[in-house]
Design a protein around this motif. Structure first.
Motif, PDB file in Angstrom:
ATOM      1  N   PHE A 478       0.878  -1.175   0.000  1.00 54.97           N
ATOM      2  CA  PHE A 478       0.000   0.000   0.000  1.00 54.97           C
ATOM      3  C   PHE A 478       0.911   1.219   0.000  1.00 54.97           C
ATOM      4  O   PHE A 478       1.830   1.323   0.827  1.00 54.97           O
ATOM      5  CB  PHE A 478      -0.897  -0.007   1.242  1.00 54.97           C
ATOM      6  N   ASN A 479       0.683   2.158  -0.927  1.00 57.74           N
ATOM      7  CA  ASN A 479       1.576   3.290  -1.086  1.00 57.74           C
ATOM      8  C   ASN A 479       0.782   4.586  -1.204  1.00 57.74           C
ATOM      9  O   ASN A 479      -0.183   4.672  -1.977  1.00 57.74           O
ATOM     10  CB  ASN A 479       2.446   3.115  -2.339  1.00 57.74           C
ATOM     11  N   VAL A 480       1.182   5.598  -0.425  1.00 61.11           N
ATOM     12  CA  VAL A 480       0.612   6.943  -0.517  1.00 61.11           C
ATOM     13  C   VAL A 480       1.777   7.900  -0.745  1.00 61.11           C
ATOM     14  O   VAL A 480       2.767   7.857  -0.006  1.00 61.11           O
ATOM     15  CB  VAL A 480      -0.139   7.337   0.767  1.00 61.11           C
ATOM     16  N   ALA A 481       1.671   8.752  -1.760  1.00 54.67           N
ATOM     17  CA  ALA A 481       2.780   9.650  -2.067  1.00 54.67           C
ATOM     18  C   ALA A 481       2.246  10.941  -2.668  1.00 54.67           C
ATOM     19  O   ALA A 481       1.207  10.956  -3.332  1.00 54.67           O
ATOM     20  CB  ALA A 481       3.766   8.991  -3.027  1.00 54.67           C
ATOM     21  N   LYS A 482       2.992  12.011  -2.437  1.00 56.02           N
ATOM     22  CA  LYS A 482       2.667  13.307  -3.018  1.00 56.02           C
ATOM     23  C   LYS A 482       3.751  13.695  -4.018  1.00 56.02           C
ATOM     24  O   LYS A 482       4.939  13.585  -3.726  1.00 56.02           O
ATOM     25  CB  LYS A 482       2.568  14.374  -1.927  1.00 56.02           C
ATOM     26  N   THR A 514       2.999  26.417  -7.905  1.00 53.44           N
ATOM     27  CA  THR A 514       3.247  24.978  -7.941  1.00 53.44           C
ATOM     28  C   THR A 514       1.937  24.215  -8.078  1.00 53.44           C
ATOM     29  O   THR A 514       0.881  24.673  -7.649  1.00 53.44           O
ATOM     30  CB  THR A 514       3.955  24.522  -6.650  1.00 53.44           C
ATOM     31  N   ASP A 515       2.018  23.046  -8.711  1.00 52.56           N
ATOM     32  CA  ASP A 515       0.897  22.118  -8.650  1.00 52.56           C
ATOM     33  C   ASP A 515       1.344  20.876  -7.894  1.00 52.56           C
ATOM     34  O   ASP A 515       2.544  20.632  -7.710  1.00 52.56           O
ATOM     35  CB  ASP A 515       0.342  21.780 -10.033  1.00 52.56           C
ATOM     36  N   GLU A 516       0.386  20.079  -7.429  1.00 54.67           N
ATOM     37  CA  GLU A 516       0.717  18.906  -6.627  1.00 54.67           C
ATOM     38  C   GLU A 516      -0.262  17.784  -6.925  1.00 54.67           C
ATOM     39  O   GLU A 516      -1.410  18.017  -7.323  1.00 54.67           O
ATOM     40  CB  GLU A 516       0.703  19.233  -5.133  1.00 54.67           C
ATOM     41  N   LEU A 517       0.213  16.562  -6.738  1.00 54.00           N
ATOM     42  CA  LEU A 517      -0.594  15.381  -7.017  1.00 54.00           C
ATOM     43  C   LEU A 517      -0.438  14.383  -5.872  1.00 54.00           C
ATOM     44  O   LEU A 517       0.681  14.053  -5.477  1.00 54.00           O
ATOM     45  CB  LEU A 517      -0.154  14.751  -8.341  1.00 54.00           C
ATOM     46  N   TRP A 518      -1.561  13.904  -5.364  1.00 51.83           N
ATOM     47  CA  TRP A 518      -1.573  12.848  -4.352  1.00 51.83           C
ATOM     48  C   TRP A 518      -1.969  11.535  -5.023  1.00 51.83           C
ATOM     49  O   TRP A 518      -2.907  11.488  -5.828  1.00 51.83           O
ATOM     50  CB  TRP A 518      -2.552  13.161  -3.233  1.00 51.83           C
ATOM     51  N   SER A 519      -1.244  10.473  -4.695  1.00 44.43           N
ATOM     52  CA  SER A 519      -1.511   9.152  -5.266  1.00 44.43           C
ATOM     53  C   SER A 519      -1.702   8.139  -4.143  1.00 44.43           C
ATOM     54  O   SER A 519      -0.944   8.132  -3.160  1.00 44.43           O
ATOM     55  CB  SER A 519      -0.342   8.717  -6.156  1.00 44.43           C
ATOM     56  N   TYR A 520      -2.715   7.273  -4.314  1.00 42.60           N
ATOM     57  CA  TYR A 520      -3.023   6.205  -3.350  1.00 42.60           C
ATOM     58  C   TYR A 520      -3.082   4.903  -4.141  1.00 42.60           C
ATOM     59  O   TYR A 520      -3.859   4.782  -5.088  1.00 42.60           O
ATOM     60  CB  TYR A 520      -4.353   6.470  -2.656  1.00 42.60           C
ATOM     61  N   GLU A 521      -2.257   3.926  -3.746  1.00 49.39           N
ATOM     62  CA  GLU A 521      -2.109   2.725  -4.569  1.00 49.39           C
ATOM     63  C   GLU A 521      -2.038   1.469  -3.703  1.00 49.39           C
ATOM     64  O   GLU A 521      -1.393   1.438  -2.656  1.00 49.39           O
ATOM     65  CB  GLU A 521      -0.837   2.834  -5.414  1.00 49.39           C
ATOM     66  N   VAL A 522      -2.718   0.408  -4.179  1.00 52.33           N
ATOM     67  CA  VAL A 522      -2.646  -0.923  -3.580  1.00 52.33           C
ATOM     68  C   VAL A 522      -2.208  -1.881  -4.679  1.00 52.33           C
ATOM     69  O   VAL A 522      -2.772  -1.870  -5.788  1.00 52.33           O
ATOM     70  CB  VAL A 522      -4.004  -1.369  -3.013  1.00 52.33           C
TER      71      VAL A 522
END
Length: 727
Positions: A478-482, A514-522
């Motif tokens: 499980f991974n959460v990253a910005k 700036t722009d930003e992106l949050w990602s949630y992955e399993v």
């Protein structure tokens, strides 16, 4: 029972299997209990087995690149589900997106690396031109990688890993090929890589060179002013077979190990590329006719030089590494657009970047490990736009200059701890980033002194990962990253060029933040069916805020923050290597995503509607892509080994660019290659690319907001023959 197998190569997230000889069939492997030879990667800045990395990664080894006729990153994209090339008018202007995060404007959305060397400069829109000669592998890491790779890695990272010099043995490989494009010209290429130990086991050098002249297939229709109608009309016959690319690639690497603990690496790399012309106009059809009025005035010439030095010292419990890089880049782009009366327009772009990354990577006894470091960037660039005068129409020569500087600093770290030894591992990481930027410009047609701008952009970017390995054959994570990108500027000359009647004129921002992106992955990686089947699958959700993009009115491109986009996605990869059929492997990979704009800034929505509205897909991002491949190697006689590779790649229809009515069409490619290895060193192959002669539009611009309808077509069917010798 031990089995003799033919080792074949493939692209997949979990495993890659290598062959002994590339560009021709692999040699018969020695007897082994292992049916799949797992590849090692350094995606997390430490050497790991690919199946142990709790991230979505695909790896193309050198054998895969050769068997599938992949000569550069643009061609590799067809084999990577979830990836696509965006708006670009030449092979040296390739914009790549991963998982619905395209390169529209601003800093890159993908972090590009050549070995441990970053290929980066502010506002870089395109991937580096790198031929695949002398490469060990290419790693494609999907999703935000800002903790370890920093600014611009919000969509992922592509790492081109050259082969290191061999300290113990002489190595040499040379490949030559001839190609022919259906309905177009002919081409040829020569690639070579040579490694020589200078001091046994202590000092070695590798030289890799590549040269290609590819054939063209585009017609350039000359235009001229008709003084009876004052229209700009076709004049004379078309010039045929333009659009080819000339590439020269040179790389010299020096590896020194004066002691068992100290490693020194030096790399010098130079690349030159020229493409002509830059795009196509299709008024009522798909005939590939250039947007440029005069063939001799249509070209894009790029060149870059990379100087890199790396020092690594092993302190037993950790390794200290410091990498210094100097990158200089030059682009000389010239065109004679039909829509501007064929006036020669030249753009010279000249950035230079110095970077240093110093880090420690631990090798502690016990459950705790760390990667931590500092990163520094000092970048500056100049740009000159030169539009020739047209005295008969009273149009003066226009000269516009711009200069920009960026001073970046960041501190990063990732800390892992085994909550259950050998089974459950938690990772917590973050990067602090600060960027001071300045911008100044001049214009020959504006009677005022143009203002300069400066601003500071900063960001804190965390990552959390939890991985579980119940046994040697299964991994769950499980991974959460910005992810993030630095900000940028609009010059006043750009804002003044917007027609006053447009809603964008009054809202043109000096600074785009700036722009930003949050990602949630399993995800999971598994070995099934007694080792015959390898599965790599993940499900993810991405939330992209303050999206940096370009809003166009006529031929003017202005940077704005467009709004917010989000969407779900699925990545699946399967490799089947049946023990009952030695030498056979089958690969299937696929991606689905629904990345689209969930909201738009009111100014953008008012100016671009109905051509760009809430709910539209993010430009350049197909919602479905897939790749299927079969490779089979067989001993034909005691001195002859045959190898056959077939592949099918698909990209679904998608929006080509912001506010454009041009659609990047659904397209499928079929490639094939058959080769024989004669003895141990000599190979001959024949191959075909785009065998179905797919002529789909792959990118472009058009519609009421554009001065011309420009579309880029796929390269036609191509056949080739290749010979290879390996020492």
């Amino acid at each position: 029972m031990k089995q003799t197998i033919v080792r074949c190569s493939r692209l997949i997230g979990a495993f890659a299997v290598g062959a002994a000889v590339t560009g021709a069939p692999p040699a018969m492997a020695e007897e082994s209990d292992d049916l799949i030879e797992e590849i090692l990667v350094t995606a997390q800045k430490r050497e790991q087995a690919l199946s142990d990395v709790p991230l979505s990664i695909q790896v193309a080894d050198g054998e895969f690149l050769d068997r599938n006729n992949v000569q550069n990153l643009k061609e590799l994209v067809n084999f990577v589900p979830g990836a696509a090339t965006g708006e670009a008018f030449g092979s040296d202007q390739t914009r790549i997106q991963l998982r619905g995060v395209p390169q529209i404007v601003g800093d890159p959305t993908i972090g590009y690396y050549i070995g441990d060397t970053p290929f980066y400069f502010p506002s870089m829109l395109w991937a580096p031109v790198v031929r695949t000669s002398g490469l060990e592998r290419i790693e494609i890491i999907k999703g935000p990688q800002s903790t370890l790779y920093g600014n611009g890695a919000m969509g992922g990272v592509m790492r081109v890993i050259p082969k290191k010099p061999n300290l113990g043995e002489v190595e040499a490989t040379i490949t030559a090929g001839f190609t022919s494009i259906q309905g177009g010209g002919e081409g040829h290429y020569v690639d070579g890589s040579f490694s020589l130990p200078l001091v046994q086991d202590r000092l070695a050098i590798r030289v890799s060179v590549g040269s290609e002249e590819s054939g063209g297939w585009i017609d350039v229709q000359p235009h001229a002013v008709n003084f009876l109608t004052f229209g700009f009309e076709p004049s004379g016959p078309a010039h045929e077979n333009f659009g080819g690319t000339d590439v020269a690639d040179y790389r010299v690497q020096l590896l020194a190990q004066p002691t068992d603990r100290l490693t020194l690496e030096f790399m010098v790399m130079r690349n030159e590329s020229e493409t002509s012309p830059n795009g196509f106009v299709q008024a009522g059809g798909k005939d590939p006719v250039s947007t440029d009025a005069t063939a001799s005035l249509s070209y894009d010439h790029t060149e870059y030089d990379v100087y890199s030095a790396s020092l690594a010292y092993d302190f037993e419990s950790f390794t200290l590494t410091s990498v210094f890089t100097d990158l200089s880049f030059t682009e000389d782009w010239q065109s004679s657009f039909i829509v501007s009366y064929g006036l020669p327009t030249g753009v010279t772009y000249d950035p230079e970047v110095f970077t240093n990354e110093t880090r420690i990577v631990s090798d502690f006894d016990g459950r705790f490990q760390v990667v931590a470091g500092i990163y520094y960037v000092d970048a500056d660039r100049t740009q000159l736009i030169d539009v020739a005068e047209f005295a008969l129409l009273g149009i003066p020569r226009i000269l516009t200059t711009a200069s920009a500087e960026s001073d970046q600093r960041s501190v990063f770290g990732e800390f892992t701890y085994e909550l259950i030894e050998g089974r459950l591992t938690a990772l917590l990481g973050a990067r602090w980033f600060e960027d001071e930027r300045t911008f100044a410009e001049t214009s020959s047609v504006l009677p005022i002194a143009l203002p300069s701008y400066e601003d500071k952009f900063d960001s804190v970017n965390p990552r959390f990962n939890l991985s579980y390995t119940p046994d040697d054959d299964r991994l769950f994570y499980f991974n959460v990253a910005k992810g993030f990108r630095s900000g940028l500027f609009n010059g006043l000359s750009t804002c003044l060029s917007i027609p006053p009647a447009s809603p964008l004129a009054a809202a043109c921002p000096e600074t785009v933040d700036t722009d930003e992106l949050w990602s949630y992955e399993v995800g999971t990686k598994q070995t099934l069916a007694e080792g015959d089947l390898v599965l790599d699958a993940s499900v993810y959700y991405q939330d992209w805020n303050d999206v940096q993009g370009a809003a166009r009115i006529g031929s003017i491109s202005t940077s704005f923050q467009l709004g917010s986009a989000d969407g779900f996605g699925v990545d699946v990869g399967v490799i089947w290597t049946p023990q009952t059929v030695p030498g056979l492997n089958v690969m299937l990979t696929a991606n689905w995503n629904n990345m689209e704009f969930s909201s738009l800034e009111p100014t953008i929505e008012n100016a671009m509607s109905p051509h760009f509205t809430e709910g539209d897909g993010v430009p350049g991002t197909p919602d479905f892509s897939a790749s299927f491949g079969v490779n089979y190697g067989r001993q034909l006689s005691p001195n002859l080994l045959g190898d056959l590779t077939l592949s099918w790649n698909h990209k679904a229809e998608h929006v080509a660019s912001v506010g454009s009515t041009v659609v990047a069409e659904s397209r499928s490619y079929v490639n094939a290659r058959f080769g024989v290895l004669i003895g141990d060193r000599f190979g001959v192959s024949v191959f075909g690319n785009n065998l179905t002669d797919e002529d789909a539009v792959v990118s472009g611009q058009g519609g009421p907001l554009y001065a011309a309808e420009v579309r880029v077509l796929e390269r036609p069917r191509e056949f080739g023959v290749e010979i290879r010798y390996e020492l």
